[in-house]
Design a protein around this motif. Sequence first.
Motif, PDB file in Angstrom:
ATOM      1  N   PHE A   1       0.820  -1.211   0.000  1.00  0.00           N
ATOM      2  CA  PHE A   1       0.000   0.000   0.000  1.00  0.00           C
ATOM      3  C   PHE A   1       0.855   1.263   0.000  1.00  0.00           C
ATOM      4  O   PHE A   1       0.594   2.210  -0.743  1.00  0.00           O
ATOM      5  N   ASP A   2       1.919   1.289   0.780  1.00  0.00           N
ATOM      6  CA  ASP A   2       2.771   2.468   0.831  1.00  0.00           C
ATOM      7  C   ASP A   2       3.447   2.719  -0.505  1.00  0.00           C
ATOM      8  O   ASP A   2       3.575   3.874  -0.952  1.00  0.00           O
ATOM      9  N   ALA A   3       3.907   1.616  -1.153  1.00  0.00           N
ATOM     10  CA  ALA A   3       4.557   1.773  -2.454  1.00  0.00           C
ATOM     11  C   ALA A   3       3.577   2.280  -3.497  1.00  0.00           C
ATOM     12  O   ALA A   3       3.907   3.143  -4.324  1.00  0.00           O
ATOM     13  N   ALA A   4       2.368   1.737  -3.474  1.00  0.00           N
ATOM     14  CA  ALA A   4       1.354   2.186  -4.433  1.00  0.00           C
ATOM     15  C   ALA A   4       1.003   3.664  -4.193  1.00  0.00           C
ATOM     16  O   ALA A   4       0.832   4.445  -5.140  1.00  0.00           O
ATOM     17  N   ARG A   5       0.884   4.077  -2.952  1.00  0.00           N
ATOM     18  CA  ARG A   5       0.565   5.465  -2.651  1.00  0.00           C
ATOM     19  C   ARG A   5       1.685   6.393  -3.091  1.00  0.00           C
ATOM     20  O   ARG A   5       1.453   7.474  -3.661  1.00  0.00           O
ATOM     21  N   ALA A   6       2.935   5.983  -2.902  1.00  0.00           N
ATOM     22  CA  ALA A   6       4.069   6.793  -3.326  1.00  0.00           C
ATOM     23  C   ALA A   6       4.099   6.930  -4.836  1.00  0.00           C
ATOM     24  O   ALA A   6       4.360   8.019  -5.375  1.00  0.00           O
ATOM     25  N   ALA A   7       3.818   5.808  -5.549  1.00  0.00           N
ATOM     26  CA  ALA A   7       3.805   5.861  -7.014  1.00  0.00           C
ATOM     27  C   ALA A   7       2.677   6.763  -7.514  1.00  0.00           C
ATOM     28  O   ALA A   7       2.848   7.539  -8.472  1.00  0.00           O
ATOM     29  N   LEU A   8       1.493   6.709  -6.883  1.00  0.00           N
ATOM     30  CA  LEU A   8       0.367   7.541  -7.284  1.00  0.00           C
ATOM     31  C   LEU A   8       0.677   9.014  -7.047  1.00  0.00           C
ATOM     32  O   LEU A   8       0.389   9.876  -7.899  1.00  0.00           O
ATOM     33  N   ARG A   9       1.298   9.343  -5.926  1.00  0.00           N
ATOM     34  CA  ARG A   9       1.650  10.721  -5.633  1.00  0.00           C
ATOM     35  C   ARG A   9       2.711  11.248  -6.599  1.00  0.00           C
ATOM     36  O   ARG A   9       2.730  12.438  -6.921  1.00  0.00           O
ATOM     37  N   ALA A  10       3.600  10.373  -7.053  1.00  0.00           N
ATOM     38  CA  ALA A  10       4.635  10.783  -7.997  1.00  0.00           C
ATOM     39  C   ALA A  10       4.059  11.021  -9.388  1.00  0.00           C
ATOM     40  O   ALA A  10       4.711  11.659 -10.218  1.00  0.00           O
TER      41      ALA A  10
END
Length: 334
Positions: free
Chosen positions: A47-56
């Motif tokens: 979840f954290d990786a997906a959120r970071a990718a979405l924010r980027a």
Amino acid sequence: RYLARQPVDLVLAARELPDGDGLDLVAELSRVKPATATVLLQPTADFDAARAALRAGADDLLTLPLDPAELPKRLDAALDRRTREKAHDQRVRRLRRLCRKLTDARDEVSKQVDILCNDLVTAYQELACQMQNAVQSNEYADAIADELGLEPLLRKTLEHLMAKLGPANAAIFLPATMDEYSLGGSVNYDRTKESADLLLQSLADGLAPRVAQHEELVHLADPQDLDRWLGPDAKSLADAALVAAPCMNGDECLAVLVLFRDLDQPFTDEHLDRLSSLAPLLGEALEKIIRVHHRTVFSGPEGETPDAPDAPDAEDWGVHFDDRDDEDDDALPF
């Protein structure tokens, strides 16, 4: 550098790059190349990786190892999504341009509507003023329709002027010779008899012939205009507004109407319009009196034409009255 020179539809960026973090590259591409789709690759996803990718700004996040059957579908989905977003952005820009054009057109139409409304209001006011002038002109015309005497005509004219324009000093000058005018009727509102006599005589000698040649209404409301039209006599009217109208019948001036009063009670545009409407009616009435008088004088018995007598002087036909407060109003001479 390559993206700066070439258009690129899609970029796959690994999270672990030899010279940095792929997440930073995705963020930079999203900022400088928003039309390029980006997909981030990393060994694991949570979840954290997906959120970071979405924010980027990444369009998708893929985990390694890649599934050969799923990879084309995910890439096509990312391209389609970015294509739709690009089309949406273009549509939004086009709609914004149209909105600006519509706003400009609306502002222009609003201005035109405001101008049209102002023109309509002005036209309505002018029409109402013209209708009122027509009614009052008809009223004056009806009042003098049967008058064949000069004295009653001048009396009714002055009375009508006082009723419609308010109290004022008024005078009607009649032609005596080719270039000379004499007083035919007057109203003395706020002058002494001696000063009024001198002023009216100077107006008869100087102003009346000039107005007759001018053949148009003259409105003098400041000292410069008074000095230009009256010369030395302007000192007697230093604090007054004056209006003069030639009473034309064809190309001939048969009378000159002159009114003046204090600047505290100036003549309005409505007053000027009424005077302009009344002056030609007086000219027609005077022409009718002259015609009837000549027909009566020059038609002798059995068709004979006697010698023409001297025409009566305007002063012999005149009408004068004083509108100032006197002890005995019944004694005012006409």
